[in-house]
Design a protein around this motif. Sequence first.
Motif, PDB file in Angstrom:
ATOM      1  N   SER A   1      39.544  18.786 -21.466  1.00 29.53           N
ATOM      2  CA  SER A   1      38.462  18.044 -20.816  1.00 29.53           C
ATOM      3  C   SER A   1      37.229  18.905 -20.607  1.00 29.53           C
ATOM      4  CB  SER A   1      38.936  17.420 -19.506  1.00 29.53           C
ATOM      5  OG  SER A   1      39.085  18.412 -18.537  1.00 29.53           O
ATOM      6  N   ALA A   2      37.403  20.205 -20.522  1.00 19.15           N
ATOM      7  CA  ALA A   2      36.216  21.062 -20.390  1.00 19.15           C
ATOM      8  C   ALA A   2      35.329  20.919 -21.628  1.00 19.15           C
ATOM      9  CB  ALA A   2      36.634  22.514 -20.210  1.00 19.15           C
TER      10      ALA A   2
ATOM     11  N   GLN B   1      33.847  17.273 -21.855  1.00 22.54           N
ATOM     12  CA  GLN B   1      32.760  17.079 -20.896  1.00 22.54           C
ATOM     13  C   GLN B   1      31.522  17.839 -21.286  1.00 22.54           C
ATOM     14  OE1 GLN B   1      33.339  17.541 -16.647  1.00 22.54           O
ATOM     15  NE2 GLN B   1      35.472  17.041 -17.044  1.00 22.54           N
ATOM     16  N   LEU B   2      31.728  19.027 -21.742  1.00 23.47           N
ATOM     17  CA  LEU B   2      30.577  19.835 -22.134  1.00 23.47           C
ATOM     18  C   LEU B   2      29.799  19.121 -23.223  1.00 23.47           C
ATOM     19  CD1 LEU B   2      28.910  22.342 -22.119  1.00 23.47           C
ATOM     20  CD2 LEU B   2      30.569  23.427 -23.647  1.00 23.47           C
TER      21      LEU B   2
ATOM     22  N   GLY C   1      28.431  15.657 -21.953  1.00 20.86           N
ATOM     23  CA  GLY C   1      27.402  15.784 -20.931  1.00 20.86           C
ATOM     24  C   GLY C   1      27.516  14.732 -19.844  1.00 20.86           C
ATOM     25  N   THR C   2      28.683  14.149 -19.751  1.00 22.11           N
ATOM     26  CA  THR C   2      28.848  13.110 -18.742  1.00 22.11           C
ATOM     27  C   THR C   2      29.361  13.708 -17.446  1.00 22.11           C
ATOM     28  OG1 THR C   2      31.180  12.607 -19.069  1.00 22.11           O
ATOM     29  CG2 THR C   2      29.645  11.659 -20.628  1.00 22.11           C
ATOM     30  N   ALA C   3      28.997  13.083 -16.349  1.00 20.98           N
ATOM     31  CA  ALA C   3      29.513  13.518 -15.058  1.00 20.98           C
ATOM     32  C   ALA C   3      30.922  12.969 -14.894  1.00 20.98           C
ATOM     33  CB  ALA C   3      28.617  13.008 -13.932  1.00 20.98           C
TER      34      ALA C   3
ATOM     35  N   VAL D   1      30.616  20.866  -6.893  1.00 18.15           N
ATOM     36  CA  VAL D   1      29.256  20.886  -7.437  1.00 18.15           C
ATOM     37  C   VAL D   1      29.281  21.390  -8.878  1.00 18.15           C
ATOM     38  CG1 VAL D   1      26.966  21.927  -7.249  1.00 18.15           C
ATOM     39  CG2 VAL D   1      28.163  21.185  -5.189  1.00 18.15           C
ATOM     40  N   HIS D   2      29.992  22.472  -9.107  1.00 21.12           N
ATOM     41  CA  HIS D   2      30.097  23.017 -10.461  1.00 21.12           C
ATOM     42  C   HIS D   2      30.677  21.997 -11.420  1.00 21.12           C
ATOM     43  CE1 HIS D   2      28.774  26.693  -8.942  1.00 21.12           C
ATOM     44  NE2 HIS D   2      29.918  27.309  -8.737  1.00 21.12           N
ATOM     45  N   ARG D   3      31.636  21.258 -10.922  1.00 21.37           N
ATOM     46  CA  ARG D   3      32.265  20.253 -11.782  1.00 21.37           C
ATOM     47  C   ARG D   3      31.416  19.002 -11.897  1.00 21.37           C
ATOM     48  NH1 ARG D   3      37.809  19.525  -9.135  1.00 21.37           N
ATOM     49  NH2 ARG D   3      37.666  17.518 -10.174  1.00 21.37           N
ATOM     50  N   ARG D   4      30.288  18.988 -11.196  1.00 22.65           N
ATOM     51  CA  ARG D   4      29.384  17.840 -11.208  1.00 22.65           C
ATOM     52  C   ARG D   4      30.090  16.565 -10.806  1.00 22.65           C
ATOM     53  NH1 ARG D   4      27.001  21.909 -13.084  1.00 22.65           N
ATOM     54  NH2 ARG D   4      25.073  21.963 -14.295  1.00 22.65           N
ATOM     55  N   ALA D   5      30.736  16.627  -9.650  1.00 25.70           N
ATOM     56  CA  ALA D   5      31.392  15.438  -9.114  1.00 25.70           C
ATOM     57  C   ALA D   5      30.347  14.359  -8.869  1.00 25.70           C
ATOM     58  CB  ALA D   5      32.110  15.785  -7.813  1.00 25.70           C
ATOM     59  N   THR D   6      30.807  13.135  -8.846  1.00 24.53           N
ATOM     60  CA  THR D   6      29.913  12.005  -8.579  1.00 24.53           C
ATOM     61  C   THR D   6      29.347  12.084  -7.162  1.00 24.53           C
ATOM     62  OG1 THR D   6      31.217  10.655 -10.080  1.00 24.53           O
ATOM     63  CG2 THR D   6      29.804   9.488  -8.532  1.00 24.53           C
TER      64      THR D   6
ATOM     65  N   GLY E   1      21.865  18.233  -7.336  1.00 25.78           N
ATOM     66  CA  GLY E   1      22.125  16.931  -7.949  1.00 25.78           C
ATOM     67  C   GLY E   1      23.415  16.247  -7.570  1.00 25.78           C
TER      68      GLY E   1
END
Lengths: 347, 347
Positions: free
Chosen positions: A68-69, A72-73, A76-78, A132-137, A158
């Motif tokens: 998933s890393a 996701q990279l 580019g989706t959160a 935050v690093h994982r760009r949680a919703t 963000g």
Amino acid sequence: MTTTHDDVARTPAPRAGHRVPTLVDVAEAAGVSIKTASRALNGEPNVADATRGRVRAAASTLGFTLNSAASQLRRGTAVRTVGLVVGDLANPFYMGLATGVEHALREHGLQLTMASSDEDAATEHAIVEDLVHRRATGILLVSTLDEHGELRSVGDRGVPLVLVDRAPSGIEADAVVIDNVAGTTAAIAGFVARGHRRIAFVGDLERLSPQRERYAAYAAALAAAGLPLDPALVVRGSHSAVAAEGAVRDLLALDEPPTAVFTANNRVTIGAIGAFRDVAHPPALVGFDHFELADALGITTVGADTAALGREAVAALLRRGDGEHVPATRALPATLVARGSGERAPA
Amino acid sequence: MTTTHDDVARTPAPRAGHRVPTLVDVAEAAGVSIKTASRALNGEPNVADATRGRVRAAASTLGFTLNSAASQLRRGTAVRTVGLVVGDLANPFYMGLATGVEHALREHGLQLTMASSDEDAATEHAIVEDLVHRRATGILLVSTLDEHGELRSVGDRGVPLVLVDRAPSGIEADAVVIDNVAGTTAAIAGFVARGHRRIAFVGDLERLSPQRERYAAYAAALAAAGLPLDPALVVRGSHSAVAAEGAVRDLLALDEPPTAVFTANNRVTIGAIGAFRDVAHPPALVGFDHFELADALGITTVGADTAALGREAVAALLRRGDGEHVPATRALPATLVARGSGERAPA
DNA sequence: GTGAAAGCGCTAACAT
DNA sequence: ATGTTAGCGCTTTCAC
């Protein structure tokens, strides 16, 4: 079991000397291109059933799973995940909250992941940073901090943040809390109306803003009734049911014991119940926070609907991003539910 | 400098025309190379303090945060996180479990993330898959499934899995459960020894293996005592305290009501307590699962130490990876704690 | 103390 | 229905 060297985390490979398979390996094994393998495993259309089957079989044989890393990279989706950070996994207050949060999130197709700070600032920081690093919703945080200035960076980077249960300090942030003042005032006013003049306050850590608010409201309600604030009747900092039980026992042993006790959260209330167990004529009792067995025990409580608190927190989180938005603190009402213990007259 | 436009991460791309900053942007803004920026933000050595400061300032200004997907991809390291998947966030049983798990993990520098399947198979699957894709250090699962065959792929893909509380079926997996048979047998035998002959069983969903085990042990204990199993005294499938309360009320209304009631989990016990509230001479009661207020309420319970269950689950997880290892199920003892309700003689 | 280049594993865009 | 190429954002060599 205090071995410092644990091993599991460092073994990403199933078996030693066995590389973790990648999509390339799967594609090779299935005799297709890497892109076809990707399509097949992601359930995308335009892949022949036979091909899909071969790819799946190859993946299964190799013990492959999508990374998933990497996905996701590339995408580019959160992550469609909201983090809920609480201070104590064993507190029923948080469970009700979590349930409300989860159900509200489900309606929006979001997943909940919950973590406990154990009321520790460093742990809280680590959990929040990870989200935050994982760009949680989004992040719903019952913060253990006195001062929330450092949390400004969360929104700046963000990730929407909503403080729950504890009021924001040193930061303009969305928050959903309980109307502690109104709730406490109702409880104390009820005691006063029944003729109580020696009303004790037993609270949890002063560090926690709800505790400070409840204490202030207690003091104010006494003053409003023209009653003195007797320091002997005030105990703060009881952070466990056991500590609270001891504190209440001490109150009962006073030369002039209180005729009424206000317990400032669920854990303290449980302690008081324990202290009253073998007492023939216990003082009146009203506790902050409702709890499941209050009914069965006949304990009068004042509190908010914790599931509603969770729903409101989610609503606040999702409102963020709907254009311009001024951070706001929303307070949910705390209602008094009479069940007997709070209605006892002074001895 | 905190006036950046933060936008919700609900949309894959943040606000139109406002790119999410990357390390390249930070490096440029700070006038250093991307590698130096990386070093500075990761707290690595060999960066001049002044440089580090400039990089940090640039990151803050830009609202930059490291992208964990990218870091992880490059590093190839597994996340130091264990997932705990439970069926219901509001059940105190799971909260005790979670607390035990968390503390055990902390000793190993691992983080806990908890999610609820809401007792739904599809949700459970989604959560587990996500943890596998993310290459979690391990998964502790209170599975809602009857058949665990599909979970074989979890281990095959390199993520250690331990089933908790519910016994594995159709799979060889590590598991930590409670000795339901011994616990239930002790409870029923206690009733029998006190002369009870009409002993009711009120349980939760039959789908759950602990419920099946407790029921089987109840039936066996009756048989062992030479007592008939009266279907009128058996209620199964009470999945909420409210449902259980109704079921117990119905039992009390029978022409020949039970003189003793065994409630097969905490939720059912709470329901029974509610049903007994206004009853002058309630039947004897023993409930499975200990709960905090059992003492205050004088409710006899039989159960395991949930925190210990959590610790054992973590221990089992960490044992995986220590080379060859045969999957095993470990059962924790359930002890009977007499508090009054279970010791009442038949009417 | 700092930088340039390579590439982690995957998917989007464009082939075919 | 399938394949080729490029590159997501970062960290790892290895250079300076």
